[in-house]
Design a protein around this motif. Structure first.
Motif, mmCIF file in Angstrom:
data_model
loop_
_atom_site.group_PDB
_atom_site.id
_atom_site.type_symbol
_atom_site.label_atom_id
_atom_site.label_comp_id
_atom_site.label_asym_id
_atom_site.label_seq_id
_atom_site.Cartn_x
_atom_site.Cartn_y
_atom_site.Cartn_z
ATOM 1 N N GLU A 1 -5.151 5.317 -0.464
ATOM 2 C CA GLU A 1 -4.019 4.432 -0.765
ATOM 3 C C GLU A 1 -2.770 4.846 0.003
ATOM 4 O OE1 GLU A 1 -1.389 2.898 -4.546
ATOM 5 O OE2 GLU A 1 -3.515 3.303 -4.863
ATOM 6 N N ILE A 2 -2.507 6.143 0.060
ATOM 7 C CA ILE A 2 -1.345 6.621 0.822
ATOM 8 C C ILE A 2 -1.548 6.352 2.305
ATOM 9 C CG2 ILE A 2 -0.085 8.697 1.533
ATOM 10 C CD1 ILE A 2 -0.379 9.647 -1.367
ATOM 11 N N ASN B 1 -3.365 3.992 3.706
ATOM 12 C CA ASN B 1 -3.272 2.554 3.963
ATOM 13 C C ASN B 1 -1.848 2.027 3.848
ATOM 14 O OD1 ASN B 1 -6.016 2.477 4.424
ATOM 15 N ND2 ASN B 1 -6.520 1.842 2.348
ATOM 16 N N ALA B 2 -1.026 2.682 3.024
ATOM 17 C CA ALA B 2 0.378 2.272 2.889
ATOM 18 C C ALA B 2 1.179 2.654 4.129
ATOM 19 C CB ALA B 2 0.990 2.903 1.646
ATOM 20 N N THR C 1 2.950 5.310 4.637
ATOM 21 C CA THR C 1 4.239 5.922 4.321
ATOM 22 C C THR C 1 4.350 7.374 4.761
ATOM 23 O OG1 THR C 1 3.437 6.461 2.118
ATOM 24 C CG2 THR C 1 4.673 4.407 2.352
ATOM 25 N N ALA D 1 4.778 11.554 -0.913
ATOM 26 C CA ALA D 1 4.352 10.173 -1.143
ATOM 27 C C ALA D 1 3.481 10.094 -2.398
ATOM 28 C CB ALA D 1 3.597 9.640 0.069
ATOM 29 N N ARG E 1 4.332 8.196 -6.154
ATOM 30 C CA ARG E 1 3.407 7.211 -6.747
ATOM 31 C C ARG E 1 2.765 7.739 -8.031
ATOM 32 N NH1 ARG E 1 3.255 6.174 -1.430
ATOM 33 N NH2 ARG E 1 2.937 4.040 -0.739
#
Length: 59
Positions: free
Chosen positions: A12-13, A15-16, A18, A30, A34
């Motif tokens: 998820e990180i 793909n984001a 950030t 990050a 979250r």
């Protein structure tokens, strides 16, 4: 061992977009932002396993 939850949080990180996944401090920040506290601790305690997953995709 990378659990499914940890793997999902890493992805998820990633793909984001950030954080640079090679910058563990940025990934931990990050993750903290979250509320992925499991990932923050995992990186701290299992740096080699984290690197292996990031570089090879193998768990």
């Amino acid at each position: 061992m990378i659990t499914e939850k940890i793997r999902d949080q890493i992805l998820e990180i990633r793909n984001a977009g950030t954080a640079n996944m090679c910058n563990m401090a940025a990934v931990q920040r990050a993750a903290f932002d979250r509320d992925f506290f499991e990932l923050v601790l995992f990186i701290e305690e299992n740096r080699e396993e984290y690197w292996n997953f990031i570089l090879t995709g193998r768990e």
